[in-house]
Structure formats: structure tokens, C-alpha cells
Design an enzyme around this catalytic site. Structure first.
Site, mmCIF file in Angstrom:
data_model
loop_
_atom_site.group_PDB
_atom_site.id
_atom_site.type_symbol
_atom_site.label_atom_id
_atom_site.label_comp_id
_atom_site.label_asym_id
_atom_site.label_seq_id
_atom_site.Cartn_x
_atom_site.Cartn_y
_atom_site.Cartn_z
ATOM 1 N N LYS A 116 0.816 -1.233 0.000
ATOM 2 C CA LYS A 116 0.000 0.000 0.000
ATOM 3 C C LYS A 116 0.842 1.273 0.000
ATOM 4 O O LYS A 116 2.010 1.269 0.374
ATOM 5 C CB LYS A 116 -0.980 -0.025 1.186
ATOM 6 C CG LYS A 116 -2.138 -0.990 0.908
ATOM 7 C CD LYS A 116 -3.325 -0.769 1.805
ATOM 8 C CE LYS A 116 -4.449 -1.709 1.376
ATOM 9 N NZ LYS A 116 -5.615 -1.650 2.250
ATOM 10 N N ARG A 144 -4.528 -10.034 4.359
ATOM 11 C CA ARG A 144 -4.896 -9.935 2.931
ATOM 12 C C ARG A 144 -3.668 -9.477 2.158
ATOM 13 O O ARG A 144 -3.096 -8.433 2.457
ATOM 14 C CB ARG A 144 -6.049 -8.943 2.778
ATOM 15 C CG ARG A 144 -6.554 -8.769 1.361
ATOM 16 C CD ARG A 144 -7.684 -7.736 1.327
ATOM 17 N NE ARG A 144 -8.237 -7.623 -0.010
ATOM 18 C CZ ARG A 144 -7.733 -6.854 -0.971
ATOM 19 N NH1 ARG A 144 -6.661 -6.119 -0.731
ATOM 20 N NH2 ARG A 144 -8.295 -6.812 -2.163
HETATM 21 C C1 9MG Z 1 -10.389 -4.452 -1.451
HETATM 22 N N1 9MG Z 1 -9.418 -4.036 -0.462
HETATM 23 C C2 9MG Z 1 -8.309 -3.268 -0.677
HETATM 24 N N2 9MG Z 1 -7.655 -3.081 0.480
HETATM 25 C C3 9MG Z 1 -8.364 -3.728 1.441
HETATM 26 C C4 9MG Z 1 -8.203 -3.894 2.818
HETATM 27 O O1 9MG Z 1 -7.201 -3.335 3.480
HETATM 28 N N3 9MG Z 1 -9.123 -4.626 3.489
HETATM 29 C C5 9MG Z 1 -10.175 -5.187 2.826
HETATM 30 N N4 9MG Z 1 -11.064 -5.908 3.553
HETATM 31 N N5 9MG Z 1 -10.372 -5.059 1.509
HETATM 32 C C6 9MG Z 1 -9.480 -4.343 0.835
#
Ligand code: 9MG
Length: 284
Positions: free
Chosen positions: A224, A258
Site C-alpha cells: 500500500k 490480505r
Molecule cells: C479491497 N481491499 C483493498 N484493500 C483492502 C483492505 O485493506 N481490506 C479489505 N477488507 N479489503 C481491501
């Protein structure tokens, strides 16, 4: 603590789950355009499962700030054939990353098990109905507004405290108004969504206040932009910092990470867990 998503059940404590990202979008910030064709997206999903992903998160609309909105028809066209082809080939739950109730419902009909709602704050009754009817898992991600209208600059008094209150409020509403059981719910502080670099760092430093809550916490930090802002790293060079965040998050009790980089994250998280399972003085 149990998490239920249709036929899937996860009992915590257990090793952290790694959720692999499959974007079928032309414009996602990190992998936009790479997996647009159905065959490429399915192959990518299968590869992530082979690398150790225990959940897949499929998205057909970029959540990058400023990304062009996608029509319902186009989002359906992107994700439904991938779900139909992928789900029969995997034994792990597929999560649909969408803000649209019709896409959530169609994805659940096609075999998805979790709805990942990055705009949970808006409280969409139709989306909640689909989650409740299918007894699907529901990721409640915090964001102050939809990507295109996020306040600039974001304003918080106490970002950790305010997001904690948001989770508590959602928990009550989901149960009492939407008929979604607590067991279906996962919380996510929404790193990078309408937050400054300082907010993101405070959230990561304050993860323990969320992991004390009675629901599993999911964290998305993979590649990010806050990493780029802090360290000046280009998007393709952000894996080391993403792994540093993931291992500290697991130490703080985060249950689901994630990520775009499944193999690397699984290795980092398993190493952290092996150390944490010993008697240690790391945080005394
Ligand atoms: C779709 N998406 C992009 N970044 C995310 C994040 O940090 N959490 C979740 N749940 N979805 C995300």
C-alpha cells in the site's frame, strides 16, 4: 471464537489465515490489468491456493482512490465467470470484494462464501440481506466514505478509538437490524482508506485494541501507498515492509492477512508464529 461463512468454519485460535488477492480490474494500483481474462484470473487464484492461501478475495472494481467507477453489468461480467470456474476447483472460501448488493448476491449464488465490504459504514440494507440469506461471511471494513468521496484530508480525533466504536456499533446493528450473526462477522480497520500516513501507523501500533474484541481482525497492508510515503519505495519494492507489518500484526493477534504475495506472507507469518508459540519476552 468461531468464524462461519456458509459451509466453512474456522475456529480461533489457529494459525493466521492468508487471504490471496485476485483482481480482475484494469486499474488496481498494484496488479491492474494482469488477470483480466477469465483463464488468467482462475490460474492466478489456483496458484495462490497452492502457495498457501486459505481464502481468496476476488474484486472486479478497483478501490484505489480516484479509480473510475464500474457499472454493475461490467462488474458482474468480470467476476461471475471467474467464480463459476474457480469455486469447483478449490476447497477454500472465495470472498467477493464488492460494494454492490446485486454483485454480492450474484457472487454468492455462483459459489462465493464471504462478502468483503470496503464501504460497510454506509449500511446497505440490500447487501446485508444477501449476506444474511446466504449465511455468508461478512468483512466489515472501516472507511469514512466511498473511495471517490473520502474526505481530504481525513479528520479523526482518536483514530483507534473511533474505529473501535465503529466496530462495536456495526456489531449491534448487524445482529439486530440485518439478521447477520456475530459468527459471520470479521472486522478490518481499512488501512489506507481515507487515512493519512500517521493514521495508518497509529492503527498498526494500536491493533491490540481491535484484536481484544470478540471478532477476528483482518488486515490489508500489502504494497500500500503508506509504505511508499514512509520509505520512498515504489509499489514493486514494498514487499519487505508489507511482511514487517504482517508479522507484527500476527503478534498483535490479527487473524487474517490480505495480500498479493501469498507464498512470502505464509512463510513470514509461520516463522513469527513459531517464535511466538515459545515462552518469550518479546513485548515485556
Ligand atoms: C479491497 N481491499 C483493498 N484493500 C483492502 C483492505 O485493506 N481490506 C479489505 N477488507 N479489503 C481491501
Amino acid at each position: 471464537m468461531i468464524f462461519r461463512a456458509r459451509q466453512f468454519e474456522f475456529f480461533f485460535p489457529r494459525p493466521a489465515l492468508v487471504m490471496g488477492i485476485v483482481n480482475v480490474t484494469p486499474d488496481s494500483f498494484s496488479d491492474g490489468g494482469k488477470f483480466l481474462a477469465v483463464g488468467a484470473a482462475v490460474a492466478h487464484g489456483l496458484a495462490l491456493v497452492a502457495q498457501g492461501a486459505e481464502i481468496l478475495d476476488l474484486g472486479g472494481e478497483s478501490t484505489r482512490p480516484g479509480a473510475a467507477p464500474v457499472s454493475e453489468a461490467e462488474e458482474l461480467r468480470r467476476v461471475i465467470p471467474v467464480i463459476a470456474a474457480l469455486v469447483p476447483q478449490i476447497q477454500v472460501p472465495l470472498s467477493i470484494d464488492t460494494r454492490k448488493p446485486a454483485v454480492a448476491r450474484a457472487a454468492l449464488q455462483a459459489g462465493a462464501s464471504i462478502v468483503n465490504d470496503v464501504a460497510a459504514a454506509r449500511g446497505d440494507a440490500a447487501l446485508w440481506r444477501a449476506v444474511a440469506e446466504f449465511k455468508a461471511g461478512y468483512v466489515v471494513m472501516h472507511a469514512q466514505g466511498p473511495p471517490l468521496t473520502m474526505p481530504e484530508p481525513p479528520v479523526y480525533g482518536d483514530v483507534v478509538g473511533e474505529i473501535g466504536k465503529f466496530f462495536d456499533g456495526q456489531m449491534e446493528t448487524l445482529q439486530q437490524v440485518a439478521g447477520i450473526a456475530p459468527e459471520q462477522v470479521i472486522f478490518d480497520p481499512g488501512i489506507g482508506f481515507g487515512k493519512t500516513l500517521e493514521h495508518n501507523l497509529q492503527l498498526l501500533a494500536g491493533l491490540r485494541s481491535f484484536t481484544k474484541k470478540p471478532r477476528p481482525l483482518l488486515l490489508g497492508v500489502s504494497r500500500k501507498s503508506f509504505i511508499g510515503k514512509l520509505l520512498g519505495a515504489a509499489v514493486e519494492n514494498r514487499l519487505p515492509a508489507s511482511l514487517a507489518c504482517a508479522t507484527l500484526a500476527v503478534a498483535a493477534g490479527v487473524r487474517i492477512i490480505r495480500t498479493h504475495d501469498v507464498a512470502e506472507t505464509v512463510q513470514a507469518v509461520r516463522m513469527a508464529e513459531a517464535i511466538l508459540s515459545r515462552k518469550h519476552e518479546l513485548f515485556d
